[in-house]
Design a protein around this motif. Structure first.
Motif, PDB file in Angstrom:
ATOM      1  N   LEU A  37       4.321 -12.367   2.501  1.00 20.27           N
ATOM      2  CA  LEU A  37       3.214 -11.411   2.541  1.00 20.27           C
ATOM      3  C   LEU A  37       3.725  -9.985   2.721  1.00 20.27           C
ATOM      4  O   LEU A  37       3.202  -9.043   2.095  1.00 20.27           O
ATOM      5  N   ALA A  38       4.747  -9.814   3.560  1.00 18.63           N
ATOM      6  CA  ALA A  38       5.319  -8.477   3.772  1.00 18.63           C
ATOM      7  C   ALA A  38       5.953  -7.955   2.486  1.00 18.63           C
ATOM      8  O   ALA A  38       5.764  -6.779   2.111  1.00 18.63           O
ATOM      9  N   ALA A  39       6.703  -8.813   1.794  1.00 19.68           N
ATOM     10  CA  ALA A  39       7.323  -8.410   0.535  1.00 19.68           C
ATOM     11  C   ALA A  39       6.258  -8.078  -0.512  1.00 19.68           C
ATOM     12  O   ALA A  39       6.375  -7.083  -1.250  1.00 19.68           O
ATOM     13  N   TRP A  40       5.208  -8.895  -0.568  1.00 20.74           N
ATOM     14  CA  TRP A  40       4.086  -8.663  -1.487  1.00 20.74           C
ATOM     15  C   TRP A  40       3.429  -7.319  -1.198  1.00 20.74           C
ATOM     16  O   TRP A  40       3.170  -6.532  -2.113  1.00 20.74           O
ATOM     17  N   GLU A  41       3.193  -7.026   0.064  1.00 23.11           N
ATOM     18  CA  GLU A  41       2.565  -5.761   0.464  1.00 23.11           C
ATOM     19  C   GLU A  41       3.443  -4.566   0.078  1.00 23.11           C
ATOM     20  O   GLU A  41       2.954  -3.577  -0.482  1.00 23.11           O
ATOM     21  N   ILE A  42       4.731  -4.666   0.369  1.00 23.89           N
ATOM     22  CA  ILE A  42       5.644  -3.548   0.077  1.00 23.89           C
ATOM     23  C   ILE A  42       5.742  -3.305  -1.425  1.00 23.89           C
ATOM     24  O   ILE A  42       5.658  -2.154  -1.885  1.00 23.89           O
ATOM     25  N   LEU A  43       5.889  -4.383  -2.192  1.00 27.01           N
ATOM     26  CA  LEU A  43       5.994  -4.242  -3.645  1.00 27.01           C
ATOM     27  C   LEU A  43       4.711  -3.673  -4.239  1.00 27.01           C
ATOM     28  O   LEU A  43       4.752  -2.925  -5.237  1.00 27.01           O
ATOM     29  N   SER A  44       3.573  -4.004  -3.659  1.00 32.08           N
ATOM     30  CA  SER A  44       2.306  -3.447  -4.130  1.00 32.08           C
ATOM     31  C   SER A  44       2.195  -1.971  -3.787  1.00 32.08           C
ATOM     32  O   SER A  44       1.735  -1.156  -4.606  1.00 32.08           O
ATOM     33  N   ARG A  45       2.626  -1.593  -2.588  1.00 31.62           N
ATOM     34  CA  ARG A  45       2.514  -0.208  -2.138  1.00 31.62           C
ATOM     35  C   ARG A  45       3.424   0.734  -2.919  1.00 31.62           C
ATOM     36  O   ARG A  45       3.062   1.887  -3.167  1.00 31.62           O
ATOM     37  N   ILE A  46       4.595   0.262  -3.307  1.00 32.01           N
ATOM     38  CA  ILE A  46       5.532   1.137  -4.028  1.00 32.01           C
ATOM     39  C   ILE A  46       5.310   1.101  -5.534  1.00 32.01           C
ATOM     40  O   ILE A  46       6.036   1.744  -6.293  1.00 32.01           O
ATOM     41  N   GLY A  47       4.325   0.335  -5.985  1.00 30.56           N
ATOM     42  CA  GLY A  47       3.936   0.349  -7.386  1.00 30.56           C
ATOM     43  C   GLY A  47       4.636  -0.650  -8.279  1.00 30.56           C
ATOM     44  O   GLY A  47       4.449  -0.636  -9.497  1.00 30.56           O
ATOM     45  N   VAL A  48       5.430  -1.550  -7.702  1.00 30.72           N
ATOM     46  CA  VAL A  48       6.098  -2.569  -8.514  1.00 30.72           C
ATOM     47  C   VAL A  48       5.079  -3.573  -9.051  1.00 30.72           C
ATOM     48  O   VAL A  48       5.156  -4.008 -10.202  1.00 30.72           O
ATOM     49  N   LEU A  49       4.105  -3.935  -8.206  1.00 32.81           N
ATOM     50  CA  LEU A  49       3.037  -4.845  -8.610  1.00 32.81           C
ATOM     51  C   LEU A  49       1.774  -4.049  -8.900  1.00 32.81           C
ATOM     52  O   LEU A  49       1.309  -3.294  -8.041  1.00 32.81           O
ATOM     53  N   HIS A  50       1.244  -4.202 -10.096  1.00 35.93           N
ATOM     54  CA  HIS A  50       0.038  -3.474 -10.478  1.00 35.93           C
ATOM     55  C   HIS A  50      -1.161  -4.046  -9.720  1.00 35.93           C
ATOM     56  O   HIS A  50      -1.322  -5.266  -9.627  1.00 35.93           O
ATOM     57  N   PRO A  51      -2.043  -3.181  -9.195  1.00 37.54           N
ATOM     58  CA  PRO A  51      -3.186  -3.673  -8.404  1.00 37.54           C
ATOM     59  C   PRO A  51      -4.155  -4.540  -9.203  1.00 37.54           C
ATOM     60  O   PRO A  51      -4.886  -5.348  -8.617  1.00 37.54           O
ATOM     61  N   LEU A  52      -4.184  -4.395 -10.539  1.00 39.63           N
ATOM     62  CA  LEU A  52      -5.059  -5.236 -11.341  1.00 39.63           C
ATOM     63  C   LEU A  52      -4.451  -6.621 -11.580  1.00 39.63           C
ATOM     64  O   LEU A  52      -5.158  -7.554 -11.952  1.00 39.63           O
ATOM     65  N   ILE A  53      -3.141  -6.726 -11.384  1.00 44.38           N
ATOM     66  CA  ILE A  53      -2.473  -8.009 -11.570  1.00 44.38           C
ATOM     67  C   ILE A  53      -2.341  -8.747 -10.245  1.00 44.38           C
ATOM     68  O   ILE A  53      -2.677  -9.924 -10.133  1.00 44.38           O
ATOM     69  N   LEU A  54      -1.868  -8.039  -9.237  1.00 46.58           N
ATOM     70  CA  LEU A  54      -1.673  -8.658  -7.931  1.00 46.58           C
ATOM     71  C   LEU A  54      -1.943  -7.620  -6.840  1.00 46.58           C
ATOM     72  O   LEU A  54      -1.030  -6.902  -6.418  1.00 46.58           O
ATOM     73  N   PRO A  55      -3.196  -7.496  -6.400  1.00 46.35           N
ATOM     74  CA  PRO A  55      -3.513  -6.521  -5.349  1.00 46.35           C
ATOM     75  C   PRO A  55      -2.815  -6.856  -4.036  1.00 46.35           C
ATOM     76  O   PRO A  55      -2.479  -8.019  -3.781  1.00 46.35           O
ATOM     77  N   ALA A  56      -2.610  -5.860  -3.221  1.00 44.68           N
ATOM     78  CA  ALA A  56      -1.898  -6.035  -1.952  1.00 44.68           C
ATOM     79  C   ALA A  56      -2.661  -6.976  -1.018  1.00 44.68           C
ATOM     80  O   ALA A  56      -3.894  -7.055  -1.072  1.00 44.68           O
ATOM     81  N   PRO A  57      -1.947  -7.699  -0.153  1.00 44.71           N
ATOM     82  CA  PRO A  57      -2.607  -8.606   0.797  1.00 44.71           C
ATOM     83  C   PRO A  57      -3.643  -7.910   1.664  1.00 44.71           C
ATOM     84  O   PRO A  57      -4.680  -8.499   1.988  1.00 44.71           O
ATOM     85  N   THR A  58      -3.382  -6.642   2.047  1.00 45.65           N
ATOM     86  CA  THR A  58      -4.359  -5.925   2.867  1.00 45.65           C
ATOM     87  C   THR A  58      -5.641  -5.667   2.089  1.00 45.65           C
ATOM     88  O   THR A  58      -6.738  -5.691   2.656  1.00 45.65           O
ATOM     89  N   VAL A  59      -5.510  -5.442   0.780  1.00 47.94           N
ATOM     90  CA  VAL A  59      -6.690  -5.247  -0.074  1.00 47.94           C
ATOM     91  C   VAL A  59      -7.481  -6.548  -0.171  1.00 47.94           C
ATOM     92  O   VAL A  59      -8.713  -6.543  -0.075  1.00 47.94           O
ATOM     93  N   VAL A  60      -6.759  -7.661  -0.346  1.00 48.36           N
ATOM     94  CA  VAL A  60      -7.415  -8.964  -0.431  1.00 48.36           C
ATOM     95  C   VAL A  60      -8.103  -9.294   0.897  1.00 48.36           C
ATOM     96  O   VAL A  60      -9.233  -9.784   0.922  1.00 48.36           O
ATOM     97  N   PHE A  61      -7.416  -8.995   2.002  1.00 47.52           N
ATOM     98  CA  PHE A  61      -7.986  -9.262   3.321  1.00 47.52           C
ATOM     99  C   PHE A  61      -9.250  -8.445   3.545  1.00 47.52           C
ATOM    100  O   PHE A  61     -10.268  -8.950   4.037  1.00 47.52           O
TER     101      PHE A  61
END
Length: 274
Positions: A37-61
């Motif tokens: 979850l931490a890695a997912w959050e960091i990758l989402s925040r730095i723009g590696v993961l697009h929010p339309l493909i895989l939103p950050a765990p905090t967004v999902v929460f």
């Protein structure tokens, strides 16, 4: 003193060691989940993961909390649960009855088994539009879809369980001139119940899948309809939130069957490690 006790009671010592192992594995599983979850959050925040493909765990929460606070979620959730539970009970009942019938008649089993296997081989998603055409956009089509998907696991396990009766036990009942009814209820059914419950655990999850699939194809209410709507609106946080909610519901339903299994089938062999 401790060594003496372990030597005197090796079973207790072994069970204590096993509990420690499971506790350690549980902690490692939690640590791995936190790391992912931490890695997912960091990758989402730095723009590696697009929010339309895989939103950050905090967004999902946050989206999960928003949905849980809304009233419309429970209306749609109630519809999906109704379709799931109705499909599960009807499908499982039919599967158990048919399993008992074909197990007691080998000729009938050979005649019907090819049809049952062929029906199971059909991709169920292909049947969903047909059921919507037949039964409309209401819950009936989704219940039929749930029945179709959840039928086979319980049917197969019922047949396997009834055919797994120990031959020596069967001969013992025959030597005692036991009636067929007594043999079934006192030998065959108790032997088959662990197998039947194993099938029911899978069937309940499949029933939920069937209801959701039916709602994807055509519905004006239900969680499947909400998933379709949020996906079309690109509200991916809410899409993932619904997936989390469905996962929790599926887990709770599974645990309910697991609890009933342990309470009702107390004579069944359990894993000694549990």
């Amino acid at each position: 003193m401790k060594a003496t006790l372990e030597k005197a009671d090796p079973v207790q010592s072994k069970s204590g060691f096993i509990r420690k192992i499971f506790k350690k594995e549980a902690l490692l599983s939690i640590a791995l989940l936190v790391l992912l979850l931490a890695a997912w959050e960091i990758l989402s925040r730095i723009g590696v993961l697009h929010p339309l493909i895989l939103p950050a765990p905090t967004v999902v929460f946050s989206a999960t909390l928003e949905l849980l606070a809304s009233s419309f979620l429970y209306l749609h959730l109630g519809v999906t649960l109704y379709e799931t539970i109705a499909g599960f009970f009807i499908g499982s009942f039919l599967a158990i009855i048919l399993g008992i019938v074909v197990s007691s008649n080998p000729t009938l089993y050979k005649v019907l088994n090819p049809f049952i296997v062929v029906f199971q081989a059909i991709p169920k998603i292909a049947l969903a539009p047909i059921f919507v055409t037949w039964f409309g956009f209401g819950p009936t089509a989704k219940i039929v879809m749930a029945i179709t998907i959840c039928f086979f696991p319980t049917f197969v396990n019922t047949v396997v369980g009834l055919k797994s009766v120990d031959e020596e036990s069967r001969l013992l009942f025959q030597s005692l001139v036991a009636k067929k009814k007594d043999t079934f209820f006192k030998l065959s059914l108790p032997t088959a119940l662990p197998f039947i419950f194993a099938g029911l655990k899978s069937s309940l999850t499949f029933a939920l899948i069937g209801a959701i699939v039916g709602e994807f194809v055509g519905a004006n209410e239900g969680i499947g309809m909400l998933l379709d709507t949020f996906n079309f609106q690109l509200e991916m946080g809410k899409v993932y939130a619904l997936i989390v909610i469905l996962s929790i519901i599926a887990l709770l339903l599974y645990l309910l069957i697991e609890w009933l299994d342990k309470k009702l089938i107390f004579w069944a062999d359990r894993d000694n490690n549990n």
